[in-house]
Motif scaffolding. Sequence first.
Motif, short mmCIF file in Angstrom:
data_model
loop_
_atom_site.label_atom_id
_atom_site.label_comp_id
_atom_site.label_asym_id
_atom_site.label_seq_id
_atom_site.Cartn_x
_atom_site.Cartn_y
_atom_site.Cartn_z
N SER A 175 0.19 -2.26 -14.29
CA SER A 175 -1.49 -2.61 -13.99
C SER A 175 -1.91 -2.40 -12.54
N ALA A 176 -3.22 -1.82 -12.72
CA ALA A 176 -3.80 -1.28 -11.36
C ALA A 176 -4.48 -2.39 -10.66
N ALA A 177 -3.94 -3.08 -9.50
CA ALA A 177 -4.59 -3.86 -8.55
C ALA A 177 -5.03 -3.32 -7.06
N ARG A 178 -6.15 -3.86 -6.94
CA ARG A 178 -6.70 -3.46 -5.64
C ARG A 178 -5.84 -3.43 -4.54
N GLU A 179 -4.74 -4.27 -4.47
CA GLU A 179 -3.90 -4.40 -3.44
C GLU A 179 -2.49 -3.54 -3.62
N THR A 180 -2.32 -2.86 -4.57
CA THR A 180 -1.29 -1.92 -4.89
C THR A 180 -1.23 -1.23 -3.43
N THR A 181 0.09 -1.03 -3.08
CA THR A 181 0.33 -0.26 -1.76
C THR A 181 0.22 1.18 -1.90
N VAL A 182 -0.25 2.00 -1.08
CA VAL A 182 -0.24 3.36 -1.44
C VAL A 182 0.18 3.95 -0.04
N GLY A 183 1.20 4.85 0.00
CA GLY A 183 1.97 5.27 1.21
C GLY A 183 1.35 6.70 1.39
N VAL A 184 1.81 7.18 2.47
CA VAL A 184 1.53 8.66 3.01
C VAL A 184 2.19 9.52 2.14
N GLY A 185 0.96 10.64 1.51
CA GLY A 185 1.62 11.55 0.58
C GLY A 185 1.83 11.05 -1.25
N ASP A 186 1.38 9.82 -1.21
CA ASP A 186 1.52 9.32 -2.57
C ASP A 186 0.46 10.08 -3.51
N THR A 187 0.96 10.63 -4.68
CA THR A 187 0.30 11.06 -5.65
C THR A 187 -0.10 9.89 -6.81
N VAL B 135 -8.75 12.51 -1.97
CA VAL B 135 -9.63 11.85 -1.37
C VAL B 135 -9.27 11.54 0.17
N ALA B 136 -10.24 11.74 0.98
CA ALA B 136 -10.34 11.70 2.17
C ALA B 136 -10.33 10.20 3.04
N LEU B 137 -9.56 9.78 3.67
CA LEU B 137 -9.85 8.38 4.27
C LEU B 137 -9.16 8.11 5.63
N THR B 138 -9.47 7.33 6.28
CA THR B 138 -8.82 6.79 7.62
C THR B 138 -8.17 5.56 7.62
N PRO B 139 -6.68 5.57 7.38
CA PRO B 139 -6.27 4.45 7.30
C PRO B 139 -6.09 3.41 8.29
N THR B 140 -6.07 1.99 8.29
CA THR B 140 -6.02 1.02 9.46
C THR B 140 -4.64 0.70 9.38
N GLY B 141 -3.60 1.37 8.74
CA GLY B 141 -2.25 0.75 9.18
C GLY B 141 -1.30 1.88 8.49
N SER B 142 -0.14 1.52 8.47
CA SER B 142 1.09 2.73 8.21
C SER B 142 0.92 2.80 6.63
N THR B 143 0.11 1.90 6.01
CA THR B 143 0.05 2.13 4.54
C THR B 143 -1.20 1.85 4.35
N THR B 144 -1.97 2.23 2.94
CA THR B 144 -3.00 1.63 2.48
C THR B 144 -2.97 1.02 1.12
N THR B 145 -4.03 0.97 0.56
CA THR B 145 -4.26 0.05 -0.70
C THR B 145 -4.92 1.02 -1.69
N LEU B 146 -4.67 0.59 -3.03
CA LEU B 146 -5.45 1.33 -4.02
C LEU B 146 -6.88 1.25 -4.06
N GLY B 147 -7.22 0.00 -3.91
CA GLY B 147 -8.65 -0.33 -3.61
C GLY B 147 -9.27 0.56 -2.44
N ALA B 148 -8.56 0.64 -1.33
CA ALA B 148 -9.10 1.37 -0.32
C ALA B 148 -9.27 2.87 -0.62
N VAL B 149 -8.28 3.35 -1.51
CA VAL B 149 -8.21 4.95 -1.91
C VAL B 149 -9.60 4.98 -2.89
N LEU B 150 -9.87 4.09 -3.97
CA LEU B 150 -10.82 4.25 -4.91
C LEU B 150 -12.34 3.89 -4.11
#
Length: 473
Positions: free
Chosen positions: A454-466, A389-404
């Motif tokens: 539980s999958a929540a949109r606000e779940t934190t996702v960091g750089v390189g997370d699988t 998934v390609a995305l342009t983050p707006t901070g040092s982390t992103t969220t599961l919702g943003a990835v989906l």
Amino acid sequence: MSHAAVSPSVRRSALTAAATLGAFALSVLPAAATTTPAQIATSKTIGVGYLKSLQAADGSYAGSGLSNEWAFSALAAAGTAAVDITPGGDTGKNARTVYRALLSTSAWPSTSPVVTDYERATLNAYAAGIDPARISASRNLIADIYSYWGTSEAGYFGPAANFNGTVFAALALNGARTQSGQIRIPQALRDSIVGTVRANQHNDGGWNYSKAEGDPAQLGAAGDVDMTGAAMAALCVSGVPNTDAAVVRAKGFLKGKLVANSGAFNTMFGANTDSNGWAVSGLNACGINPQTGDFLTSMGKTPVDFLIAQQFNPGGGFRYLPGDTSPSAYASIDALRAVAGAGFTADPPVPTTAGAPRWVSQGSLASGSAARLALTVDDGAGHLKVCSVALTPTGSTTTLGAVLDAAIGAATPSGCVTGVAPSSGTGAVTSLNGKAGSGSNTWKVSIDGSAFTSAARETTVGVGDTIAVRWGA
């Protein structure tokens, strides 16, 4: 092994937790074995010396095309950290730093990359102590591999006809664990790849570099020693025990290729170091001792004996063919990794350089800079989707919702995510790809192999997370 065995000619010249079992098997030998622990220790010492001599003046081992980067897997297996290897003592040009810089460039690997470029880099970055998912803010080798998932032929990576791409996907995705030692990919993906490797095993118990599944003629064709070593290693690093029927058949195939008076394997190229190295690495990865039992010939020779006989002493390099008068870099890499007891990668050693960490990695996403993340979506009904998934983050982390959300329009391959609810804000993911939760069966998420929650949109996702998302109880 520039493209991880794209063809027999490349494999001939080019060149894990289970590997630890192999290392133990080679270091604690019963009386029947013919190469002693002392001989192995000497082989490792002089072999490392030879591989150090391959480092270029700028500190590099790797470049465009076929290169010596596989040296990192052999050096790690022999107990030498990449960061400790420097040209003329210049620590600023240590091999790890230079290799990481290369992998971080946008021009790497080429203008027409193939999946095995990323698999090769994953195995060697891991051995060099570079987290392959966190090379830089923009380079995630795990996501790069995911982007080659076969949508028309699930279970394959890259063109299915080049079966070696799937074998090395298994080796890379399972062998290159997280820095804490966790397998980062979900069990559903491991199971899918294992099923594909099993389906391509030939009737004689071996494998070769091309697809055989569903083709009686190919399944009836002869397997080859090199890919049999790699494929059995792929099964074992994916969690298949060495008592499994497929591994036992592979072991029998290799046993049938042994040459009694040398311990070499009789390959399509004749007795050679690269093929022996791959076969021994396959045995090592499966925790099968290559010096006893089925691999001690009637004349008292083993595959390790053959490899040791191919090594120049004191020079440390290995011949490719028995009659060669000079060493081959690729043969030396394949041989040293095998003699040292490893499969196709090895855990990075603790450096001896003062202050050098065992691992280096990107610590955070870079706001406003493009990034890639590895994502799997398992609907619980046997329909596994795998993508980058390609995305342009707006901070040092992103969220599961943003990835989906990003995956709907910026996933490779496409179709990984077609819709998500809720489509904004926070809260539990109630529906994904049109499938809603039902009772205790809900959408759950795992990051880097962690337990599913539980999958929540606000779940934190960091750089390189699988990221693995799964429907189920």
